[in-house]
Scaffold this motif. Structure first.
Motif, PDB file in Angstrom:
ATOM      1  N   GLN A 127       1.573  -9.009 -12.717  1.00 14.40           N
ATOM      2  CA  GLN A 127       2.802  -9.325 -11.999  1.00 14.40           C
ATOM      3  C   GLN A 127       3.632  -8.087 -11.702  1.00 14.40           C
ATOM      4  OE1 GLN A 127       5.074 -12.541 -13.693  1.00 14.40           O
ATOM      5  NE2 GLN A 127       6.882 -12.126 -12.451  1.00 14.40           N
ATOM      6  N   SER A 128       3.701  -7.145 -12.627  1.00 11.24           N
ATOM      7  CA  SER A 128       4.483  -5.930 -12.386  1.00 11.24           C
ATOM      8  C   SER A 128       3.869  -5.104 -11.251  1.00 11.24           C
ATOM      9  CB  SER A 128       4.596  -5.096 -13.661  1.00 11.24           C
ATOM     10  OG  SER A 128       3.327  -4.622 -14.078  1.00 11.24           O
ATOM     11  N   HIS A 129       2.537  -5.097 -11.165  1.00 17.01           N
ATOM     12  CA  HIS A 129       1.844  -4.406 -10.078  1.00 17.01           C
ATOM     13  C   HIS A 129       2.201  -5.048  -8.735  1.00 17.01           C
ATOM     14  CE1 HIS A 129      -2.241  -2.990  -8.280  1.00 17.01           C
ATOM     15  NE2 HIS A 129      -1.288  -2.109  -8.046  1.00 17.01           N
ATOM     16  N   LEU A 130       2.177  -6.374  -8.683  1.00 17.68           N
ATOM     17  CA  LEU A 130       2.587  -7.092  -7.482  1.00 17.68           C
ATOM     18  C   LEU A 130       4.033  -6.768  -7.124  1.00 17.68           C
ATOM     19  CD1 LEU A 130       2.606  -9.374  -5.305  1.00 17.68           C
ATOM     20  CD2 LEU A 130       3.132 -10.977  -7.166  1.00 17.68           C
ATOM     21  N   THR A 131       4.928  -6.845  -8.094  1.00 16.27           N
ATOM     22  CA  THR A 131       6.351  -6.631  -7.824  1.00 16.27           C
ATOM     23  C   THR A 131       6.615  -5.240  -7.283  1.00 16.27           C
ATOM     24  OG1 THR A 131       6.964  -8.210  -9.554  1.00 16.27           O
ATOM     25  CG2 THR A 131       8.642  -6.620  -8.881  1.00 16.27           C
ATOM     26  N   ARG A 132       5.964  -4.243  -7.862  1.00 14.01           N
ATOM     27  CA  ARG A 132       6.188  -2.859  -7.404  1.00 14.01           C
ATOM     28  C   ARG A 132       5.807  -2.704  -5.942  1.00 14.01           C
ATOM     29  NH1 ARG A 132       2.852   1.743  -7.757  1.00 14.01           N
ATOM     30  NH2 ARG A 132       1.430   0.726  -9.212  1.00 14.01           N
ATOM     31  N   GLY A 149       4.637 -22.140  -3.032  1.00 13.43           N
ATOM     32  CA  GLY A 149       5.215 -22.604  -4.277  1.00 13.43           C
ATOM     33  C   GLY A 149       4.565 -22.091  -5.540  1.00 13.43           C
ATOM     34  N   HIS A 150       3.607 -21.207  -5.444  1.00 15.24           N
ATOM     35  CA  HIS A 150       2.971 -20.649  -6.637  1.00 15.24           C
ATOM     36  C   HIS A 150       3.911 -19.646  -7.314  1.00 15.24           C
ATOM     37  CE1 HIS A 150      -0.981 -22.368  -5.690  1.00 15.24           C
ATOM     38  NE2 HIS A 150      -0.737 -22.039  -4.431  1.00 15.24           N
ATOM     39  N   GLY A 151       3.836 -19.541  -8.635  1.00 14.51           N
ATOM     40  CA  GLY A 151       4.630 -18.582  -9.383  1.00 14.51           C
ATOM     41  C   GLY A 151       4.124 -17.165  -9.212  1.00 14.51           C
ATOM     42  N   ALA A 152       5.006 -16.192  -9.448  1.00  9.22           N
ATOM     43  CA  ALA A 152       4.665 -14.796  -9.203  1.00  9.22           C
ATOM     44  C   ALA A 152       3.490 -14.319 -10.055  1.00  9.22           C
ATOM     45  CB  ALA A 152       5.889 -13.912  -9.449  1.00  9.22           C
ATOM     46  N   ALA A 153       3.423 -14.733 -11.313  1.00  4.47           N
ATOM     47  CA  ALA A 153       2.315 -14.306 -12.177  1.00  4.47           C
ATOM     48  C   ALA A 153       0.985 -14.826 -11.651  1.00  4.47           C
ATOM     49  CB  ALA A 153       2.551 -14.795 -13.604  1.00  4.47           C
ATOM     50  N   GLU A 154       0.982 -16.073 -11.189  1.00  2.88           N
ATOM     51  CA  GLU A 154      -0.236 -16.660 -10.632  1.00  2.88           C
ATOM     52  C   GLU A 154      -0.604 -15.978  -9.314  1.00  2.88           C
ATOM     53  OE1 GLU A 154      -1.931 -21.087  -9.301  1.00  2.88           O
ATOM     54  OE2 GLU A 154       0.234 -20.732  -9.510  1.00  2.88           O
ATOM     55  N   VAL A 155       0.404 -15.716  -8.496  1.00  2.00           N
ATOM     56  CA  VAL A 155       0.175 -15.088  -7.192  1.00  2.00           C
ATOM     57  C   VAL A 155      -0.430 -13.696  -7.356  1.00  2.00           C
ATOM     58  CG1 VAL A 155       1.360 -14.087  -5.194  1.00  2.00           C
ATOM     59  CG2 VAL A 155       1.883 -16.419  -5.926  1.00  2.00           C
ATOM     60  N   ALA A 156       0.022 -12.963  -8.369  1.00  2.00           N
ATOM     61  CA  ALA A 156      -0.504 -11.611  -8.587  1.00  2.00           C
ATOM     62  C   ALA A 156      -2.024 -11.641  -8.722  1.00  2.00           C
ATOM     63  CB  ALA A 156       0.135 -10.992  -9.832  1.00  2.00           C
ATOM     64  N   VAL A 157      -2.532 -12.595  -9.512  1.00  2.00           N
ATOM     65  CA  VAL A 157      -3.977 -12.719  -9.711  1.00  2.00           C
ATOM     66  C   VAL A 157      -4.655 -13.207  -8.434  1.00  2.00           C
ATOM     67  CG1 VAL A 157      -5.781 -13.901 -11.013  1.00  2.00           C
ATOM     68  CG2 VAL A 157      -3.698 -13.138 -12.178  1.00  2.00           C
ATOM     69  N   MET A 158      -4.066 -14.193  -7.781  1.00  2.00           N
ATOM     70  CA  MET A 158      -4.662 -14.768  -6.569  1.00  2.00           C
ATOM     71  C   MET A 158      -4.767 -13.748  -5.437  1.00  2.00           C
ATOM     72  SD  MET A 158      -2.633 -18.404  -6.638  1.00  2.00           S
ATOM     73  CE  MET A 158      -3.296 -19.025  -5.084  1.00  2.00           C
ATOM     74  N   ALA A 159      -3.807 -12.830  -5.367  1.00  2.00           N
ATOM     75  CA  ALA A 159      -3.782 -11.863  -4.270  1.00  2.00           C
ATOM     76  C   ALA A 159      -4.504 -10.565  -4.594  1.00  2.00           C
ATOM     77  CB  ALA A 159      -2.331 -11.563  -3.880  1.00  2.00           C
ATOM     78  N   GLY A 160      -4.994 -10.423  -5.826  1.00  2.00           N
ATOM     79  CA  GLY A 160      -5.800  -9.257  -6.167  1.00  2.00           C
ATOM     80  C   GLY A 160      -5.052  -8.125  -6.831  1.00  2.00           C
ATOM     81  N   PHE A 161      -3.822  -8.379  -7.317  1.00  2.00           N
ATOM     82  CA  PHE A 161      -3.081  -7.329  -8.010  1.00  2.00           C
ATOM     83  C   PHE A 161      -3.448  -7.313  -9.496  1.00  2.00           C
ATOM     84  CE2 PHE A 161      -0.520  -8.041  -4.221  1.00  2.00           C
ATOM     85  CZ  PHE A 161      -0.251  -6.733  -3.827  1.00  2.00           C
ATOM     86  N   HIS A 162      -3.182  -6.182 -10.125  1.00  2.00           N
ATOM     87  CA  HIS A 162      -3.543  -5.996 -11.533  1.00  2.00           C
ATOM     88  C   HIS A 162      -2.781  -6.973 -12.422  1.00  2.00           C
ATOM     89  CE1 HIS A 162      -4.845  -3.859 -15.115  1.00  2.00           C
ATOM     90  NE2 HIS A 162      -3.598  -3.720 -15.502  1.00  2.00           N
ATOM     91  N   SER A 175      12.066  -8.364  -4.355  1.00  2.00           N
ATOM     92  CA  SER A 175      11.092  -8.814  -5.342  1.00  2.00           C
ATOM     93  C   SER A 175      10.467 -10.135  -4.888  1.00  2.00           C
ATOM     94  CB  SER A 175      11.782  -9.010  -6.698  1.00  2.00           C
ATOM     95  OG  SER A 175      12.675 -10.110  -6.634  1.00  2.00           O
ATOM     96  N   PRO A 176       9.331 -10.522  -5.448  1.00  2.00           N
ATOM     97  CA  PRO A 176       8.726 -11.817  -5.105  1.00  2.00           C
ATOM     98  C   PRO A 176       9.669 -12.987  -5.364  1.00  2.00           C
ATOM     99  CG  PRO A 176       7.125 -10.453  -6.248  1.00  2.00           C
ATOM    100  CD  PRO A 176       8.439  -9.719  -6.326  1.00  2.00           C
ATOM    101  N   ARG A 180      -2.980  -7.420   0.677  1.00  2.00           N
ATOM    102  CA  ARG A 180      -2.738  -8.215  -0.516  1.00  2.00           C
ATOM    103  C   ARG A 180      -1.291  -8.712  -0.580  1.00  2.00           C
ATOM    104  NH1 ARG A 180      -6.303  -4.262  -4.471  1.00  2.00           N
ATOM    105  NH2 ARG A 180      -8.224  -5.496  -4.391  1.00  2.00           N
ATOM    106  N   VAL A 181      -0.352  -7.883  -0.122  1.00  2.00           N
ATOM    107  CA  VAL A 181       1.040  -8.322  -0.060  1.00  2.00           C
ATOM    108  C   VAL A 181       1.178  -9.495   0.911  1.00  2.00           C
ATOM    109  CG1 VAL A 181       3.376  -7.673   0.679  1.00  2.00           C
ATOM    110  CG2 VAL A 181       2.051  -6.135  -0.798  1.00  2.00           C
ATOM    111  N   ASP A 182       0.485  -9.422   2.049  1.00  2.00           N
ATOM    112  CA  ASP A 182       0.510 -10.547   3.000  1.00  2.00           C
ATOM    113  C   ASP A 182      -0.011 -11.830   2.346  1.00  2.00           C
ATOM    114  OD1 ASP A 182       1.575  -9.048   5.035  1.00  2.00           O
ATOM    115  OD2 ASP A 182      -0.352  -8.628   6.004  1.00  2.00           O
ATOM    116  N   LEU A 183      -1.118 -11.707   1.600  1.00  2.00           N
ATOM    117  CA  LEU A 183      -1.640 -12.870   0.887  1.00  2.00           C
ATOM    118  C   LEU A 183      -0.609 -13.418  -0.098  1.00  2.00           C
ATOM    119  CD1 LEU A 183      -5.354 -12.275  -0.211  1.00  2.00           C
ATOM    120  CD2 LEU A 183      -4.479 -14.026   1.319  1.00  2.00           C
ATOM    121  N   ALA A 184       0.016 -12.505  -0.835  1.00  2.00           N
ATOM    122  CA  ALA A 184       0.997 -12.911  -1.835  1.00  2.00           C
ATOM    123  C   ALA A 184       2.159 -13.654  -1.188  1.00  2.00           C
ATOM    124  CB  ALA A 184       1.500 -11.680  -2.600  1.00  2.00           C
TER     125      ALA A 184
END
Length: 253
Positions: A233-238, A218-231, A247-248, A207-211
């Motif tokens: 944005q904070s879940h993605l960032t951690r 050019g996608h924003g971090a909040a959008e990327v979190a959903v697209m990559a399967g994270f709960h 950080s992203p 999922r990190v690779d996808l992100a």
């Protein structure tokens, strides 16, 4: 006095309960679930099946379902606790008698695993993987069971194929076990032995690779979190920081 309760999206966990009590004393009562408790501060005295016991920070307390118990602080400053209520798909009811005899287990590895599970509750796949190993260790305490060795050399590779096919949506550990006709614990152990990391960490890495790719597009971090399967944005960032050391936002700058 403070408390928080919620129902995580993790098979086998009926409720999570975190609390800080100073003067509150529980009257005699029962639960219809296994009570798996960590104390983070203080000490607790309680009666279980008319026998006096104590819960300490150094141990893990497991109270069986349908058995009467109470509870109160053993020190003037009160206690802080984290509780998981587990259904009988995690632990069989035939262990009730042994749990009544020995409700507190001084086992640093078990305590660490339960602590890590509390930290992973926002990720159902990781939480299920950790819960499977906790259940195995509890059964070892009460049954003297040893970890099973799974002989199928293709099991880990078949699980990896399932995980690869399920990114980003994911698959539950129970679904993977049913698909591969084995137990969740066998899956976790076979995968870890074959690839050197547990399946939940492999899936997170994918999922990190996808992100990374989505961020570079050019996608924003909040959008990327959903697209990559994270709960969220904070879940993605951690996890992004754990894997890549940044950080992203800093990654794309």
């Amino acid at each position: 006095m403070s408390s928080t309760a919620w129902k995580p999206a993790v098979d086998g966990i009926k409720e999570v309960f975190h609390a800080h009590f100073t003067t509150h004393a529980y009257p005699a009562h029962t639960h219809d679930a296994w009570t798996l408790m960590l104390l983070d501060d203080g000490a607790v005295r309680y009666e279980l099946d008319r026998h006096e016991h104590g819960a300490l920070v150094s141990g893990v307390t497991l109270l069986p379902p349908h058995v009467t118990h109470d509870g109160r602080s053993a020190v003037p400053t009160g206690f802080r606790k984290r509780v998981l209520y587990l259904d009988d798909s995690v632990l069989p009811l035939d262990l009730i008698g042994k749990a009544v005899d020995t409700p507190m287990l001084v086992d640093p590895l078990l305590r660490q695993r339960v602590h890590q599970l509390h930290l992973a509750l926002e990720d159902p796949f990781e939480a299920s993987s950790r819960l499977a190993l906790i259940a195995e260790r509890l059964k070892h305490h009460f049954e003297g069971a040893t970890a099973a060795v799974y002989a199928d050399p293709t099991l880990a590779d078949r699980l990896r194929d399932l995980l690869d096919a399920s990114v980003p949506a994911g698959i539950t550990l129970a679904q993977a076990a049913a698909e591969l006709q084995t137990s969740p614990t066998h899956l976790v152990r076979a995968f870890s032995k074959r690839f050197g990391l547990p399946p939940h960490r492999y899936l997170t890495g994918r999922r990190v690779d996808l992100a990374r790719g989505y961020l570079l597009e050019g996608h924003g971090a909040a959008e990327v979190a959903v697209m990559a399967g994270f709960h969220d944005q904070s879940h993605l960032t951690r996890h992004f920081r754990r894997v890549l050391g940044t950080s992203p936002g800093r990654f794309v700058r």
